[in-house]
Design a protein around this motif. Structure first.
Motif, short mmCIF file in Angstrom:
data_model
loop_
_atom_site.label_atom_id
_atom_site.label_comp_id
_atom_site.label_asym_id
_atom_site.label_seq_id
_atom_site.Cartn_x
_atom_site.Cartn_y
_atom_site.Cartn_z
N ILE A 94 -2.86 -1.46 -3.62
CA ILE A 94 -2.92 0.14 -3.00
C ILE A 94 -1.51 0.25 -2.60
N GLY A 95 -1.06 1.54 -2.44
CA GLY A 95 0.16 1.87 -1.74
C GLY A 95 0.17 3.49 -1.52
N THR A 96 0.64 3.95 -0.23
CA THR A 96 0.87 5.36 -0.19
C THR A 96 2.12 5.62 0.38
N ASP A 97 2.75 6.80 -0.46
CA ASP A 97 3.97 7.40 -0.14
C ASP A 97 5.04 6.38 -0.32
N VAL A 98 5.07 5.42 -1.35
CA VAL A 98 5.97 4.36 -1.24
C VAL A 98 7.13 4.59 -2.04
N VAL A 99 7.26 5.88 -3.01
CA VAL A 99 8.57 6.21 -3.64
C VAL A 99 9.08 7.55 -3.34
N TYR A 100 10.27 7.24 -3.00
CA TYR A 100 11.05 8.74 -2.76
C TYR A 100 12.27 8.87 -3.43
N SER A 101 12.67 7.72 -4.26
CA SER A 101 13.89 7.58 -4.98
C SER A 101 13.75 6.93 -6.23
N GLU A 102 14.80 7.27 -7.14
CA GLU A 102 14.59 6.69 -8.46
C GLU A 102 14.69 5.09 -8.57
N HIS A 103 15.77 4.66 -7.56
CA HIS A 103 16.05 2.99 -7.76
C HIS A 103 14.93 2.29 -7.18
N LEU A 104 13.78 2.90 -6.64
CA LEU A 104 12.79 2.06 -6.22
C LEU A 104 11.63 1.82 -7.41
N LEU A 105 11.82 2.58 -8.41
CA LEU A 105 10.52 2.84 -9.34
C LEU A 105 10.46 1.36 -10.11
N GLN A 106 11.74 0.94 -10.86
CA GLN A 106 11.65 -0.44 -11.28
C GLN A 106 10.95 -1.61 -10.69
N PRO A 107 11.74 -1.66 -9.49
CA PRO A 107 11.08 -2.98 -8.56
C PRO A 107 9.83 -2.64 -8.20
N LEU A 108 9.35 -1.59 -8.06
CA LEU A 108 7.94 -1.24 -7.58
C LEU A 108 7.13 -1.67 -8.89
N LEU A 109 7.38 -1.29 -10.05
CA LEU A 109 6.73 -1.65 -11.41
C LEU A 109 6.70 -3.19 -11.51
N GLU A 110 7.66 -3.79 -11.28
CA GLU A 110 7.69 -5.20 -11.86
C GLU A 110 6.68 -5.95 -10.60
N THR A 111 6.76 -5.62 -9.51
CA THR A 111 6.02 -6.08 -8.47
C THR A 111 4.74 -6.05 -8.69
N ILE A 112 4.09 -4.56 -8.98
CA ILE A 112 2.71 -4.47 -9.39
C ILE A 112 2.24 -5.22 -10.56
N MET A 113 3.11 -5.39 -11.64
CA MET A 113 2.69 -6.15 -12.72
C MET A 113 2.55 -7.74 -12.57
N ALA A 114 3.55 -8.30 -11.55
CA ALA A 114 3.13 -9.48 -10.80
C ALA A 114 2.12 -9.98 -10.17
N LEU A 115 1.76 -8.78 -9.61
CA LEU A 115 0.39 -9.13 -8.61
C LEU A 115 -0.83 -8.78 -9.39
N SER A 116 -0.86 -8.30 -10.52
CA SER A 116 -2.06 -7.60 -11.32
C SER A 116 -2.78 -8.80 -12.13
N GLY A 117 -4.07 -8.87 -12.25
CA GLY A 117 -4.56 -9.48 -13.26
C GLY A 117 -5.38 -8.51 -14.24
N PRO A 118 -6.03 -9.11 -15.13
CA PRO A 118 -6.74 -8.20 -16.12
C PRO A 118 -7.58 -7.05 -15.67
N LYS A 119 -8.15 -7.33 -14.42
CA LYS A 119 -9.13 -6.22 -13.80
C LYS A 119 -8.80 -5.57 -12.68
N THR A 120 -7.35 -5.99 -12.31
CA THR A 120 -6.79 -5.22 -11.18
C THR A 120 -6.83 -3.82 -11.06
N LYS A 121 -7.27 -3.01 -10.14
CA LYS A 121 -7.16 -1.53 -10.11
C LYS A 121 -6.05 -1.21 -9.01
N VAL A 122 -5.31 -0.41 -9.52
CA VAL A 122 -4.07 0.19 -8.74
C VAL A 122 -4.55 1.52 -8.21
#
Length: 299
Positions: free
Chosen positions: A149-177
């Motif tokens: 989960i996350g709320t209001d975590v993105v306010y600038s373009e430079h945060l998007l890629q690190p956030l995506l990579e982190t979500i991917m690394a924390l996820s499993g096949p049944k993870t809900k975001v």
């Protein structure tokens, strides 16, 4: 929730009724760090969870024992809400924010102990440092998680890629975001949605499923799960997105809107002139939006 809350030193805490409990959340709106303020999207998220906790995937009996991680937790409101529903939550943020986050978590633990409440009905809450993209931090929280989960975590373009990579690394096949996002920059929002749609099945939660008071046209909630195969793709998706059927029989089809943002009218100026707007509506007025934009400095 009054009009000057974000920048007033007299508002060092907010109070929110949630799941039958009164939460007191400390904040420091005068800090130079954006993470020390309770942003509105976290309130919308928490009240959405409360409204939909009577049945379906978010009822306590189904969330009990599920592992959740909150990214960019800030003051920790969204994560504490998940814990009230039974999830075992790891709240994370940058090291500068952790003292305030820990204070709110410890207050919750103390409140349970002093109230002689059935602690078994609540999930656990822990605090951890997590800089997005930091592999050591990610390993330390022991993924995968059932919910991210996350709320209001993105306010600038430079945060998007690190956030995506982190979500991917924390996820499993049944993870809900589950993400809450307030649109302040159309450019950032469009890039964010392109990235999400390229990698996830994205559902935009209908305003009708949100709390009647704690919602606003500029704040959207999204539910996402990974597309198969698990391939990282930060580019745009020309074909839109694919939505999977909800795997919870008690949540029939039609609960979610088609992905994307629908335009809805704000409270009318006539209502404001007549003094009919309550504190939440005043907080969400144009003046507050301007203040938020002034506070957010893009680097």
């Amino acid at each position: 929730m009054d009009y000057d809350r974000l920048n007033s030193p007299s508002t060092s805490a907010i109070t929110l009724e949630l799941m039958g409990h009164r939460l007191h959340i400390s904040q420091d709106p005068n800090s130079k760090h954006l993470g020390t303020t309770v942003w509105d999207a976290s309130m919308v998220f928490a009240k959405f969870m409360e409204k939909n906790s009577r049945k379906g995937r978010f009822c306590p009996s189904k969330l009990k024992g599920k592992r959740a991680i909150e990214l960019g937790a800030g003051c920790g409101l969204a994560g504490l809400g998940m814990a009230l529903l039974g999830c075992d939550v790891v709240t994370t943020d940058q090291v500068e924010v952790l003292p305030l986050l820990m204070r709110n978590v410890e207050r919750k633990k103390s409140w349970i102990a002093q109230s002689n409440l059935d602690s078994g009905s609540f999930g656990t809450v822990t605090v951890a440092e997590l800089d997005w993209g930091n592999k050591e931090h990610i390993r330390a929280v022991e993924p995968p998680f059932d919910y991210i989960i996350g709320t209001d975590v993105v306010y600038s373009e430079h945060l998007l890629q690190p956030l995506l990579e982190t979500i991917m690394a924390l996820s499993g096949p049944k993870t809900k975001v589950l993400l809450g996002h307030e649109i302040r920059s159309t450019t950032v929002h469009e890039q964010m949605m392109e990235m999400w749609k390229s990698n996830f099945n994205v559902k935009t939660i209908s305003k009708s499923k949100m709390d009647a008071k704690y919602q606003h046209p500029s704040i959207n909630l999204y539910m996402m799960d990974l597309k198969a195969p698990h391939v990282l793709d930060a580019g745009p998706n020309d074909n839109g997105i694919t939505e999977e059927e909800d795997d919870d029989a008690s949540n029939p089809g039609g609960e979610y809107e088609d992905p994307g943002v629908k335009t809805e009218s704000c409270a009318s100026s006539k209502e404001a002139e007549n003094g009919n707007m309550d504190d939440w509506e005043i907080r969400r007025s144009g003046a507050m939006a301007a203040r938020l934009l002034k506070d957010v400095k893009l680097t």
